[in-house]
Design an enzyme around this catalytic site. Sequence first.
Site, mmCIF file in Angstrom:
data_model
loop_
_atom_site.group_PDB
_atom_site.id
_atom_site.type_symbol
_atom_site.label_atom_id
_atom_site.label_comp_id
_atom_site.label_asym_id
_atom_site.label_seq_id
_atom_site.Cartn_x
_atom_site.Cartn_y
_atom_site.Cartn_z
ATOM 1 N N ARG A 1 0.921 -1.193 0.074
ATOM 2 C CA ARG A 1 0.058 -0.056 -0.096
ATOM 3 C C ARG A 1 0.994 1.355 0.082
ATOM 4 O O ARG A 1 0.620 2.384 -0.729
ATOM 5 C CB ARG A 1 -1.073 0.056 1.221
ATOM 6 C CG ARG A 1 -1.997 0.915 1.203
ATOM 7 C CD ARG A 1 -3.152 0.738 2.117
ATOM 8 N NE ARG A 1 -2.768 0.878 3.439
ATOM 9 C CZ ARG A 1 -3.139 0.567 4.419
ATOM 10 N NH1 ARG A 1 -4.523 0.066 4.455
ATOM 11 N NH2 ARG A 1 -2.835 0.851 5.810
ATOM 12 N N LYS B 1 -2.856 6.293 1.431
ATOM 13 C CA LYS B 1 -2.667 6.967 2.681
ATOM 14 C C LYS B 1 -1.501 8.236 2.691
ATOM 15 O O LYS B 1 -0.545 8.114 3.163
ATOM 16 C CB LYS B 1 -1.861 5.802 3.670
ATOM 17 C CG LYS B 1 -2.643 5.821 4.971
ATOM 18 C CD LYS B 1 -2.445 4.497 5.584
ATOM 19 C CE LYS B 1 -2.329 4.528 7.210
ATOM 20 N NZ LYS B 1 -3.426 5.448 7.829
ATOM 21 N N GLU C 1 -16.393 6.218 4.955
ATOM 22 C CA GLU C 1 -15.372 5.637 6.046
ATOM 23 C C GLU C 1 -15.299 6.886 7.035
ATOM 24 O O GLU C 1 -16.007 8.116 7.041
ATOM 25 C CB GLU C 1 -14.226 5.270 5.638
ATOM 26 C CG GLU C 1 -13.284 6.117 4.986
ATOM 27 C CD GLU C 1 -11.988 5.330 4.664
ATOM 28 O OE1 GLU C 1 -11.580 4.766 5.274
ATOM 29 O OE2 GLU C 1 -11.284 6.161 3.697
HETATM 30 N N1 PLP Z 1 -9.099 4.286 6.729
HETATM 31 C C1 PLP Z 1 -8.179 5.295 6.765
HETATM 32 C C2 PLP Z 1 -8.578 6.744 6.362
HETATM 33 C C3 PLP Z 1 -7.300 4.979 7.640
HETATM 34 O O1 PLP Z 1 -6.532 5.867 7.902
HETATM 35 C C4 PLP Z 1 -6.974 3.879 8.248
HETATM 36 C C5 PLP Z 1 -5.757 3.308 8.809
HETATM 37 O O2 PLP Z 1 -4.745 3.048 8.393
HETATM 38 C C6 PLP Z 1 -8.080 2.690 7.863
HETATM 39 C C7 PLP Z 1 -9.154 3.011 7.179
HETATM 40 C C8 PLP Z 1 -7.804 1.286 8.189
HETATM 41 O O3 PLP Z 1 -6.718 0.675 7.650
HETATM 42 P P1 PLP Z 1 -5.780 -0.455 8.069
HETATM 43 O O4 PLP Z 1 -6.811 -1.622 8.698
HETATM 44 O O5 PLP Z 1 -5.070 -0.777 6.998
HETATM 45 O O6 PLP Z 1 -5.094 0.035 9.160
HETATM 46 C C1 COI Z 2 -4.027 3.496 11.366
HETATM 47 O O1 COI Z 2 -4.844 2.676 11.762
HETATM 48 O O2 COI Z 2 -2.837 2.918 11.241
HETATM 49 C C2 COI Z 2 -4.135 4.817 11.159
HETATM 50 O O3 COI Z 2 -3.230 5.123 10.568
HETATM 51 C C3 COI Z 2 -5.446 5.667 11.575
HETATM 52 C C4 COI Z 2 -5.044 6.925 12.093
HETATM 53 C C5 COI Z 2 -4.150 6.799 13.404
HETATM 54 C C6 COI Z 2 -4.554 7.785 11.271
#
Ligand code: PLP
Ligand code: COI
Length: 341
Positions: free
Chosen positions: A82, A184, A220
């Site tokens: 990612r 991200k 989200e």
């Molecule tokens: N959506 C957003 C906007 C986020 O910042 C995050 C955090 O990383 C997620 C979803 C969840 O992603 P993940 O499960 O890969 O941490």
């Molecule tokens: C995560 O879950 O790792 C995120 O980046 C979410 C938030 C802390 C920005």
Amino acid sequence: MEKKNINWSELGFGYTPTDYRFMAEWKDGSWDEGALISDSNVTISECAGVLQYAQTCFEGLKAYTQKDGSIVTFRPDLNAERLQRSARRLLIPEISTEMFLRALDETVKANAAWVPPYGTGATLYVRPFLFGSGPILGVAPAPYFQFRLFCSPVGPYFKGGIKPIRICISDYDRAAPHGTGDIKAGLNYAMSLYAGDLAHKNGFSENMFLDAATRTYVEETGGANFLFVTKDGKIVTPKSSTILPSITRRSLVYVAEKYLGIEVIERPVPFEEVSEFSEVGVCGTAAVISPVGEIDDHGRKIMVPSGMDQFGPVLGKLRETLTGIQNGDIEAPEGWIRKIC
Ligand code: PLP
Ligand code: COI
């Protein structure tokens, strides 16, 4: 190895600098080898691409101590992938998966004393990030870049631990169609600060963002994807090209189907349908799964049937199974757990 003297179970989600971090530099067309360093400060030009034009992206993952004392991470290859996608979209040179995993392994190992012990509910949050460190005045990619990876011991993301949260509909958009919502990028989070602050001032933990084009579909929150449970026990999760493809959500879909025999449907979710679900939750690395008890739509309150006191049964079981896999109490699917030491 002696652990740091920290009250692990009292930790919230905050920054505690640890002893080591990883740093590599990109100059003249390639990344150097990189190395562990101890200085937590970054010195860069006042005109750095990251400072002027927000040329930066990041990742978030966690290291866990399993029952037998080993330290592991969860599906870090997906974070590497990612980060590569985010970097491509922002014209930042990519880090190879091999280099990402080497930085992760070395940094977590060097900070083993900071990894919370098994059973404390705390984890070591790892934050890899890329940014334009060289000076650029006209709008263009920076001439050179840094890759860094630091970590910090953390507890639950939301105040109050894993109690159900109250959220509200945002009047601001998080991501435009064909924008950067699916990567991200730091800029997505800067954009969400004002809406987040408004939500907090009004007593809510988070915003529910709707799709920017029609404002009728659920997207989200500022930092997590949504999971819904139908009255007949199926899981529904929003499908959209403008949300971040959460690794936690993708893992939960597999766990729900393969471990718990629950049907999962990924599809656009009209906001109007939300009042019909029996459980609502948000999921992500930081949030794990946190239950939502109430959704406020400009004063119209949607009270989720699972209530404000506890997890609903389906999301509760899902959380228990996922954390069981991460902590080593439940056998993980092949390739999900990377043992560090
Ligand atoms: N959506 C957003 C906007 C986020 O910042 C995050 C955090 O990383 C997620 C979803 C969840 O992603 P993940 O499960 O890969 O941490
Ligand atoms: C995560 O879950 O790792 C995120 O980046 C979410 C938030 C802390 C920005």
